[in-house]
Scaffold this active site. Structure first.
Site, PDB file in Angstrom:
ATOM      1  N   GLU A   1      13.529 -25.263  18.758  1.00  0.00           N
ATOM      2  CA  GLU A   1      14.150 -24.827  20.013  1.00  0.00           C
ATOM      3  C   GLU A   1      14.964 -26.008  20.507  1.00  0.00           C
ATOM      4  OE1 GLU A   1      14.276 -21.938  21.092  1.00  0.00           O
ATOM      5  OE2 GLU A   1      12.441 -20.795  20.749  1.00  0.00           O
TER       6      GLU A   1
ATOM      7  N   HIS B   1      18.127 -14.960  15.073  1.00  0.00           N
ATOM      8  CA  HIS B   1      18.801 -13.795  15.650  1.00  0.00           C
ATOM      9  C   HIS B   1      19.970 -13.356  14.763  1.00  0.00           C
ATOM     10  CE1 HIS B   1      16.237 -14.540  19.128  1.00  0.00           C
ATOM     11  NE2 HIS B   1      16.563 -15.818  18.982  1.00  0.00           N
TER      12      HIS B   1
END
Length: 701
Positions: A661, A526
């Site tokens: 993750e 991101h």
């Protein structure tokens, strides 16, 4: 109640038409959406969307609905140059441009183009759909784009819809010198083109810096005898001027997208700007001496003292001005990318620090690029109460005392450092080394320098600590340095009587490390306009956490001898294909993309590794090892390794790749863990252990 619900849906939809609220680029395969008129829920596949090669991010994502790509109507407004009107009574959206009017009705497969009735492809209508409380009008991408003169290509491998301008030809390349340090490269085109660009800092890993520009929906048709066209279609123009070696152009991706890649080869670091001149139909690359970047301002301990640290990307040049109750530091030839422009300090002599781009006044030339940093002083303080100096790429402002005068220890490379001591008086220095304790001792007469006893916070895998003992009962200072295992040192001979001491250190265990020629690309998920997931209790942002963990991991890898490259080092957004492109252009050995997770069930916790099942790279083995080391270090719940064949960054990379993750921000307990620096360091340790184990067991066995 029905009228109230209908009104609220329309308000939310209209807000979506006015501005795009950017959200996460989704790592999940599917999401659950709500049909506005019926309130029914259904799962749909998430898709990526590119406009002229740039990622398009929206709060309700692009999706596949009955095998058709639907996009928020805001995309049409912001990217295709149209206007939107909404008719609440008819549930109709009207899209208008200079020569077309398109009417779409919610849940109707019939559209009207300039009044002519048209059936939408596959009878898939415009929809009013909601995701996580946000409702948007979703329109068929291909139909709307093509009606507005754009082409759409579908990249099935990564589930990506690419919207591009009409195909154009690149017909010429010219070079012009613009002064002693600036140059301009012009690419003649047959019409308007979109482009994406990046600076590839290959010099960080011993290679060559390059400017890379990709032009989708284009072909090469260069007819110029001064330009070399090779048998494989590569176009090359030699430059040899102003730090530019050559310009190259080639077909980077064939049909259907037809991407031409332009590469500017550099022999020194440069800054650049890309723009399209619509009047001349030319893509212009301006190349100039690079601007330094003020990328962060923090308060931290340096040399055991509180200091405001201005972090830049290159050796800084700066001016200091005394304004009484303020001190001004002008960083010259610089741009500002710091995420915070004002920070409270309230320590020692400084109350706060403010930062801004400064418009040159009478003290500078009009074209100067300046970042101004203002130190607001505490009452009664003056410039005499702060000490300003630079250390490598940092400007240090000591606010709570003065560091050791004349004492300068700095790391030069991942395996080398030096200690330089400038003394006030000439004289000889007694230097000895204890082999059993690995301690180097320097005895310096006190009349040559005035120091107080102190311990310096040094631990860089070259030197483990530095201690200065200025016991009042002795006439000399004793400086003790413990070198790390594998470190050797050389004392520079400045004669028997000198006012300078220099000692060079090198850790040969690091410089001869089995990992020393291995390149790891670390991707922080991101960034910039894409915040990623957000914590439910503390509001932590995924983009900030990912960058923090990546920086910690980079330090560990460099200390072990790896060469590292970060796709981003600050809060900027980098395109998904661009991230993969960086790794491929650097011929990296490994790609690790760091993320944090989110789930609608607030009870879900744990660590998960995503990989592409391409057997040629065996990313599955990497994911398995990374997960095992993470579970061992963190004690987290096992969310398994998961095949994700459509994720761009781990599909388009050509080396073993994994998307991590590292915990669920949707769980209050796990978010609190992730919020602590100690836990994020443990995460970095786990990733480091996984990478080194992978190399030891798979690559270097």
């Amino acid at each position: 109640m029905k009228k109230l619900l209908s009104f609220l849906l329309v308000i939310m939809m209209l807000m979506g038409m006015q501005t795009t609220a950017f959200g996460a680029k989704f790592e999940s395969d599917t999401i659950e959406v709500v049909d506005g008129p019926t309130n029914k829920k259904q799962a749909v596949y998430v898709a990526n969307l590119l406009m002229g090669g740039e990622d398009v991010l929206t709060d309700v994502p692009t999706m596949l609905y009955k095998n058709r790509t639907l996009v928020p109507i805001a995309f049409v407004v912001e990217n295709l140059g149209a206007k939107i009107q909404w008719n609440q009574d008819k549930y109709e959206a009207t899209i208008t441009t200079g020569d077309k009017t398109i009417v779409l009705k919610i849940d109707s497969a019939t559209a009207y183009v300039n009044g002519i009735k048209t059936t939408l492809p596959d009878n898939v209508p415009a929809k009013l759909l909601g995701y996580q409380g946000n409702f948007r009008t979703m329109v068929p991408l291909r139909f709307v784009s093509e009606q507005l003169g754009m082409g759409v290509n579908w990249i099935a491998e990564t589930r990506t819809a690419a919207v591009d301008l009409e195909k154009q030809s690149i017909t010429g390349i010219t070079y012009e010198k613009k002064g002693s340090n600036n140059s301009q490269i012009r690419f003649k085109t047959s019409g308007k083109v979109n482009y994406t660009s990046m600076y590839l800092e290959g010099s960080k890993i011993g290679g060559q810096d390059r400017i890379v520009v990709d032009i989708p929906s284009s072909i090469l048709n260069v007819q110029d005898p001064t330009i070399t066209v090779e048998s494989n279609g590569l176009v090359r123009k030699s430059i040899g001027d102003n730090g530019i070696t050559a310009v190259r152009a080639s077909i980077f991706e064939p049909a259907p997208r037809n991407i031409v890649r332009l590469v500017v080869d550099l022999d020194k670091k440069k800054g650049f700007n890309v723009r399209f001149d619509g009047t001349a139909n030319e893509l212009i690359i301006d190349v100039f001496n690079p601007l330094n970047t003020v990328k962060d301002i923090v308060v931290e301990k340096r040399n055991s003292l509180d200091a405001v640290v201005i972090r830049t990307e290159d050796t800084p040049q700066y001016n200091v001005m005394d304004l009484g109750n303020r001190v001004v530091i002008d960083v010259l030839n610089a741009q500002l990318k710091a995420s915070k422009t004002e920070i409270p300090v309230s320590r020692g002599s400084v109350s706060r620090v403010r930062t801004a781009v400064f418009t040159p006044d009478q003290n500078y030339s009009a074209e100067d690029k300046i970042v101004r940093v203002v130190l607001d002083l505490e009452p009664g303080q003056s410039i005499d109460d702060v000490l300003i100096e630079d250390e490598y790429k940092d400007i240090l402002i000591y606010v709570g005392g003065r560091p050791l005068e004349g004492f300068d220890y700095r790391k030069e490379t991942f395996s080398k450092s030096l200690l330089k001591i400038d003394l006030q008086e000439r004289g000889s220095t007694d230097i000895s080394y204890n082999e059993s304790t690995k301690e180097l001792s320097l005895r310096i007469e006190k009349d040559r320098i005035d120091w107080e006893s102190t311990d310096l916070n040094i631990s860089d895998k070259i030197v483990e600590f530095i201690e200065i003992d200025s016991d009042s009962s002795r006439r000399y200072h004793e400086v003790k340095l413990r070198v790390a295992p594998g470190t050797k040192y050389i004392v520079q001979d400045n004669g028997d009587s000198s006012n300078q001491i220099q000692i060079d250190f090198e850790n040969y265990d690091l410089s001869n490390s089995k990992y020393s020629n291995k390149i790891i690309v670390i991707d922080s998920g991101h960034g910039g306009k894409d915040p990623g997931a957000a914590g439910v209790k503390l509001g932590l942002k995924e983009k900030e956490l990912a960058l923090d963990v990546s920086k910690r991991l980079e330090r560990l890898l460099q200390d072990a001898g790896f060469m590292t490259f970060m796709t981003r080092t600050d809060d900027t957004y980098i395109g998904l294909y661009e991230r993969a492109g960086m790794a491929n252009n650097l011929s990296a050995d490994l790609f690790v993309s760091n993320h944090f997770n989110w789930h609608p069930d607030p009870n879900v916790t744990g660590v998960q590794m995503l990989y592409n099942p391409d057997l040629g790279r065996d990313s599955k083995t990497l994911a398995k090892i990374m997960l095992e080391e993470s579970l061992k270090e963190l004690g987290a719940a096992d969310r398994k390794i998961v095949e994700r064949p459509n994720l761009v960054v781990i599909r388009e990379t050509k080396m073993p790749a994994v998307l991590t993750e590292l915990g669920f921000l949707s769980n209050e307990w796990e978010e609190s863990l992730i919020g602590s620096e100690e836990y994020r360091q443990r995460i970095a340790n786990a990733l480091f252990n996984g990478i080194t184990r992978y190399f030891d067991e798979v690559v270097l066995k």
